[in-house]
Design an enzyme around this catalytic site. Structure first.
Site, PDB file in Angstrom:
ATOM      1  N   ASP A  66      55.058  64.099 -77.141  1.00 14.37           N
ATOM      2  CA  ASP A  66      53.784  64.725 -77.489  1.00 14.37           C
ATOM      3  C   ASP A  66      54.010  66.129 -78.054  1.00 14.37           C
ATOM      4  O   ASP A  66      53.175  67.019 -77.860  1.00 14.37           O
ATOM      5  CB  ASP A  66      52.832  64.766 -76.289  1.00 14.37           C
ATOM      6  N   HIS A 108      44.867  58.020 -75.451  1.00 13.01           N
ATOM      7  CA  HIS A 108      44.713  59.350 -74.843  1.00 13.01           C
ATOM      8  C   HIS A 108      43.705  59.137 -73.714  1.00 13.01           C
ATOM      9  O   HIS A 108      42.500  59.056 -73.957  1.00 13.01           O
ATOM     10  CB  HIS A 108      44.209  60.383 -75.856  1.00 13.01           C
ATOM     11  N   HIS A 152      55.864  59.214 -78.873  1.00 13.28           N
ATOM     12  CA  HIS A 152      54.580  59.917 -79.067  1.00 13.28           C
ATOM     13  C   HIS A 152      54.864  61.275 -79.700  1.00 13.28           C
ATOM     14  O   HIS A 152      55.348  62.186 -79.032  1.00 13.28           O
ATOM     15  CB  HIS A 152      53.861  60.109 -77.720  1.00 13.28           C
ATOM     16  N   HIS A 160      53.596  64.321 -82.847  1.00  9.75           N
ATOM     17  CA  HIS A 160      52.730  64.842 -83.910  1.00  9.75           C
ATOM     18  C   HIS A 160      53.592  65.523 -84.958  1.00  9.75           C
ATOM     19  O   HIS A 160      54.281  66.496 -84.655  1.00  9.75           O
ATOM     20  CB  HIS A 160      51.720  65.845 -83.343  1.00  9.75           C
ATOM     21  N   HIS A 209      51.126  60.074 -72.539  1.00 11.00           N
ATOM     22  CA  HIS A 209      51.305  61.373 -71.855  1.00 11.00           C
ATOM     23  C   HIS A 209      50.606  61.445 -70.498  1.00 11.00           C
ATOM     24  O   HIS A 209      49.719  62.257 -70.302  1.00 11.00           O
ATOM     25  CB  HIS A 209      50.929  62.550 -72.756  1.00 11.00           C
ATOM     26  N   LYS A 244      45.872  53.918 -82.204  1.00 18.17           N
ATOM     27  CA  LYS A 244      45.657  54.984 -81.225  1.00 18.17           C
ATOM     28  C   LYS A 244      44.190  55.153 -80.893  1.00 18.17           C
ATOM     29  O   LYS A 244      43.343  55.283 -81.781  1.00 18.17           O
ATOM     30  CB  LYS A 244      46.197  56.301 -81.808  1.00 18.17           C
TER      31      LYS A 244
HETATM   32  N1  LIG Z   1      48.564  67.105 -76.660  1.00 15.83           N
HETATM   33  C1  LIG Z   1      47.867  68.088 -77.164  1.00 15.83           C
HETATM   34  O1  LIG Z   1      47.540  69.027 -76.431  1.00 15.83           O
HETATM   35  N2  LIG Z   1      47.507  68.125 -78.464  1.00 15.83           N
HETATM   36  C2  LIG Z   1      47.708  67.096 -79.448  1.00 15.83           C
HETATM   37  C3  LIG Z   1      46.720  65.996 -79.314  1.00 15.83           C
HETATM   38  C4  LIG Z   1      46.974  65.054 -78.148  1.00 15.83           C
HETATM   39  O2  LIG Z   1      48.007  64.411 -78.073  1.00 15.83           O
HETATM   40  O3  LIG Z   1      46.093  64.922 -77.298  1.00 15.83           O
HETATM   41  C5  LIG Z   1      47.627  67.712 -80.839  1.00 15.83           C
HETATM   42  O4  LIG Z   1      47.490  66.973 -81.808  1.00 15.83           O
HETATM   43  O5  LIG Z   1      47.707  68.949 -80.963  1.00 15.83           O
HETATM   44 ZN   LIG Z   2      49.665  63.725 -78.626  1.00 11.99          ZN
HETATM   45 ZN   LIG Z   3      46.651  63.016 -76.509  1.00  9.88          ZN
END
Ligand SMILES: NC(=O)N[C@@H](CC(=O)O)C(=O)O
Ligand SMILES: [Zn+2]
Ligand SMILES: [Zn+2]
Length: 344
Positions: free
Chosen positions: A248, A137, A14, A16, A175, A100
């Site tokens: 995450d 999520h 997971h 970003h 998460h 997702k």
């Molecule tokens: N985890 C977070 O707090 N933020 C994530 C989005 C997510 O995974 O929910 C993001 O894209 O910034």
């Molecule tokens: Zn995330």
């Molecule tokens: Zn998330």
């Protein structure tokens, strides 16, 4: 005392990575340790088609510095309008490995998310047929539900019915942050798994308020109380194949975090495996890190385990105060503080 740890090269289930200059800034942090990562589709606009996932895959590959090997595992952003044909196209692309689900409005860039799971029945049935995992999520967006209860309520209102309606669908509860989620996943069917972040293993909600408000400790789902953190640690070190690593890591510019309405997300990719090593060591379970970080995720996704290895050494190092991020900087977790383990 263990001072050196060799692991099969781990994967991040997971992550970003963002896009453009931000992508270029953060990608090496992940690629230096992880062989593969499940890349989240919450760009602006979101990655909703197989074609846009393939284009994003190519941008990630192009942004990878020479000498690093890394395979992005792409995801599709589920909307009320995602068709069964799009799922077929995603599978056929060869680069999309999951879809997702963001409940509309639940988190960063989720405004095009799903308003009702019933609208997605066609896509979900096709995913079930194709063995394509649904990543969730798992928080309700109902403003009347206390922010600390949104994950627990999601289980009752949405996750239980979903598993009943699509009993063959592979589901990853992303998460997870509560004892309720850990217990639910452990007791659930084999097609249900969960990712756990390093920050939810290491911190409880006090970390958001130590001596004042700490925007860099704000993420979604929000940190919970200590009993929940302890339950997550137990799940992570349990040796169960249902729980695996998903950082995450969610980079945001410093200016967007340190604001009157700061956005959600912690950056951990600079030291992800080291932070997990710290959590597992604290629990006296370093021997369980390999399964959690390098085996169970691949097994659940039906992908081969990695063959290379990485080594960590017990040697404290100081995390920089900031890391360049496009035309701004980001503040990494533990900024200015030390981490006990170091990737060799
Ligand atoms: N985890 C977070 O707090 N933020 C994530 C989005 C997510 O995974 O929910 C993001 O894209 O910034
Ligand atoms: Zn995330
Ligand atoms: Zn998330």
């Amino acid at each position: 005392m263990i001072t050196e740890l060799t692991l099969t090269r781990p994967d991040d289930w997971h992550l970003h990575l963002r896009d453009g200059d931000g992508l270029k800034a953060v990608l090496p942090d992940t690629a230096k340790q992880f062989a593969r990562a499940i890349v989240m589709p919450n760009l602006r606009p979101p990655v909703t088609t197989a074609a846009s996932a393939l284009a994003y895959y190519q941008r990630i590959k192009q942004a990878l510095p020479a000498g690093l090997t890394f395979e992005p595992l792409m995801t599709l952003y589920l909307t009320d309008n995602t068709s069964a044909q799009e799922i077929v196209a995603a599978r056929a692309s060869g680069v999309v490995h999951a879809v997702k689900l963001y409940p509309a409005g639940a988190t960063t860039n989720s405004d095009s998310g799903v308003t009702s799971l019933h609208k997605c029945a066609g896509a979900l049935a096709e995913m079930e047929k194709q063995g394509m995992p649904l990543l969730i999520h798992g928080e309700v967006t109902d403003g009347e539900v206390d922010v600390f209860d949104r994950e627990k309520v999601f289980i009752e209102r949405h996750l239980q019915p979903l598993l009943k309606d699509f009993p063959g669908l592979k589901v990853v509860f992303e998460h997870i942050t509560t004892q309720d989620a850990a217990t639910f996943v452990a007791a659930g069917p084999a097609n249900l798994a969960a990712t756990i972040t390093a920050h939810h293993l290491l911190m409880n909600r006090n970390a958001m308020f130590t001596g004042g408000i700490r925007p860099h400790h704000y993420c979604l789902p929000v940190l919970k109380r200590e009993t929940h953190r302890l339950a997550l640690v137990q799940a992570a070190i349990s040796g169960s194949g249902k729980f695996f690593l998903g950082t995450d890591s969610a980079p945001h510019p410093k200016s967007a975090k340190e604001a009157s309405c700061g956005c959600a997300g912690m950056y951990t990719a600079h030291a992800a495996i080291e932070l997990y090593a710290e959590a597992f060591e604290e629990a006296g379970a370093l021997d369980r890190l390999q399964g959690f970080a390098s085996e169970f995720g691949a097994d659940f996704y039906g992908l081969p385990r990695n063959r290379e290895q990485i080594t960590l050494r017990k040697a404290a190092w100081q995390v920089p105060e900031t890391i360049p991020f496009a035309d701004d900087v980001l503040v990494p977790l533990r900024a200015g503080q030390t981490i006990a383990w170091k990737l060799v």
